[in-house]
Design a protein around this motif. Structure first.
Motif, PDB file in Angstrom:
ATOM      1  N   LYS A 401       0.763  -1.100  -0.008  1.00 41.94           N
ATOM      2  CA  LYS A 401      -0.126  -0.177   0.039  1.00 41.94           C
ATOM      3  C   LYS A 401       0.852   1.203  -0.059  1.00 41.94           C
ATOM      4  N   ASP A 403       2.176   4.731   1.225  1.00 46.80           N
ATOM      5  CA  ASP A 403       1.947   5.377   2.615  1.00 46.80           C
ATOM      6  C   ASP A 403       0.986   6.621   2.309  1.00 46.80           C
ATOM      7  N   THR A 404       0.207   6.736   3.512  1.00 45.12           N
ATOM      8  CA  THR A 404      -0.753   7.817   3.673  1.00 45.12           C
ATOM      9  C   THR A 404      -0.250   8.698   4.715  1.00 45.12           C
ATOM     10  N   THR A 405      -1.075  10.066   4.930  1.00 36.34           N
ATOM     11  CA  THR A 405      -0.673  10.970   5.612  1.00 36.34           C
ATOM     12  C   THR A 405      -0.572  10.298   7.045  1.00 36.34           C
ATOM     13  N   SER A 406      -1.596   9.585   7.425  1.00 36.65           N
ATOM     14  CA  SER A 406      -1.617   8.916   8.958  1.00 36.65           C
ATOM     15  C   SER A 406      -0.403   7.880   8.931  1.00 36.65           C
ATOM     16  N   ASP A 407      -0.165   7.307   8.093  1.00 36.73           N
ATOM     17  CA  ASP A 407       1.172   6.266   8.321  1.00 36.73           C
ATOM     18  C   ASP A 407       2.319   7.117   8.640  1.00 36.73           C
TER      19      ASP A 407
END
Ligand SMILES: Cc1ncc(COP(=O)(O)O)c(C=O)c1O
Length: 426
Positions: A401, A403-407
């Motif tokens: 996946k 990376d997302t902001t929350s990651d």
């Protein structure tokens, strides 16, 4: 690059960009190409540093590849992918104590020790754990591989023990308690495109093996000759001639094998196996004229693919790139292709000839399967690492996946230092 543009565009749209898209069929083909150019008794160890995605390692493992790892995380990935300790070697100039202890307790095929201090450490930990550990001695030879843009040996580096010192001190290594010195390891260069250069390098290492065996009358069971087989990234380069490679390497290894039938011969390879099996997909976010040049601003650059942006290279040549959204009859135009970073160096294509491009088009950078995310500064501008997708037998699978902001934010710990200072001052 021969690819199904429509299929890749739809994968890029489905999983989002920037993303890496791997061609599993090509990955296996590359691996088999190498294996088929070597005698059966030579084992190919895939170097996870080039691309440690567990699904790719799994595909390779299912096809017989062994694994070379440089950290405990790479080792756990190799195990998860189905590798067995007998088919794992562990290298690297800075192995931490807990990493060494894990490798020792797993009883992997060999810990390749890079210094005398490390050998002593392995010996001490093995004593603590009441085991004997298999090791190989990494030697930095008095020889450097021709044609390698990065010389890993034959000059001062932090890799291995220099040849003369190793040859002189080898009895000490053999006498070290709680370790079994299986043999030697040399890794001398990377992205070599001349078969003769790999041959000369290998010959030197096999002769060095003989020299040590004869001098100390010892019985070795392993020699790792490295590899460094390359791929032609740039238009002025030719691919490694695999037929010539086979013609040179088979007699060389066969002669050695006749003399040392008990010795496992290891070649390491990463780039040759994974490089041409990966693409990097980006979406054009903006198009602008600036000081007479046309810039395509894309959503992925150095932060995801520092190799394509030429980081660390003096001469910055372009990786192969295509606009895969444009119609096949579109006119071509010259573009500067940038990434999203606020850095003038974040250019993935300089004076690149591409089909006329519109905002939202997908560009694809080829030869991107090796040293992509694994050697890129993914946290620059807090963009995070991109998604990775595997295409295999006409199906696609998300294998990492993005990376997302929350990651990214969840890893950070906010300490309100200012608030505490104010308290003290008051
Ligand atoms: C010890 C070692 N093994 C294997 C590799 C993989 O090399 P390549 O990608 O050229 O096959 C490297 C690359 O630096 C290395 O240092």
């Amino acid at each position: 690059m021969k690819i199904d543009n429509a299929a890749i565009v739809s994968i890029a749209r489905e999983y989002g960009t920037p993303s890496y898209i791997y061609d599993g069929d090509q990955l296996i083909k590359n691996y088999k190409n190498l294996v088929n150019a070597l005698p059966k008794f030579v084992d190919v160890f895939y170097a996870l540093k080039v691309n440690p995605n567990v699904s790719l390692v799994r595909l390779l493992r299912n096809n017989g590849a062994c694994t070379e790892v440089c950290s405990i995380t790479e080792m756990e990935i190799a195990l998860k992918a189905g590798s067995i300790p007998e088919d794992i070697i562990y290298l690297g100039p800075c192995k931490k104590d807990y990493e060494l202890k894990r490798a020792i307790s797993l009883n992997i095929y060999a810990i390749v020790v890079e210094s005398e201090i490390e050998l002593e450490r392995v010996s001490n930990f093995s004593k603590e754990l009441n085991v004997t550990t298999n090791v190989a001695i990494r030697i930095n030879p008095d020889f450097s591989a021709e044609g390698s843009p990065w010389k890993m040996g034959g000059r001062p580096t932090h890799f291995g023990i220099e040849e003369q010192r190793a040859v002189q001190n080898f009895q000490k290594y053999l006498d070290t308690p709680n370790v079994n010195v299986k043999g030697i390891h040399v890794y001398n260069g990377t992205n070599i495109l001349e078969a003769t250069s790999v041959y000369e390098n290998t010959k030197y290492i096999l002769e060095l093996y003989d020299k040590i065996v004869e001098k100390y009358n010892c019985k070795f069971t392993m020699v790792d000759v490295g590899g460094g087989m390359g791929i032609p990234y740039f238009t002025n380069q030719n691919p490694l001639d695999i037929t010539e490679f086979k013609e040179l390497m088979v007699p060389l290894f066969s002669k050695f094998h006749e003399k040392h039938p008990e010795t496992r011969i290891i070649m390491e390879s990463g780039r040759f196996i994974a490089g041409t099996a990966g693409y990097f997909a980006v979406t054009v976010n903006n198009i602008k004229e600036n000081h007479g040049k046309t810039f395509l601003v894309t959503d992925g650059g150095t932060n995801c693919h520092s190799a394509a942006a030429g980081s660390g290279r003096v001469v910055k040549r372009n990786f192969p790139m295509q606009n895969i959204s444009a119609p096949s009859n579109a006119m071509k135009q010259i573009y500067q292709v940038s990434g999203p970073l606020c850095s003038p160096d974040d250019i993935v294509g300089r004076n690149m000839e591409l089909k006329e491009t519109k905002v939202s088009d997908v560009l694809l950078v080829g030869f991107s399967g090796a040293y992509g995310p694994s050697s890129s500064p993914g946290l620059f501008h807090s963009h995070g690492f991109p998604a990775e997708v595997l295409m295999y037998e006409k199906k696609s699978y998300l294998i990492r996946k993005g990376d997302t902001t929350s990651d990214i934010m969840n890893k950070q710990i906010m300490v309100d230092v200012k608030h505490q200072d104010e308290l003290i001052l008051n």
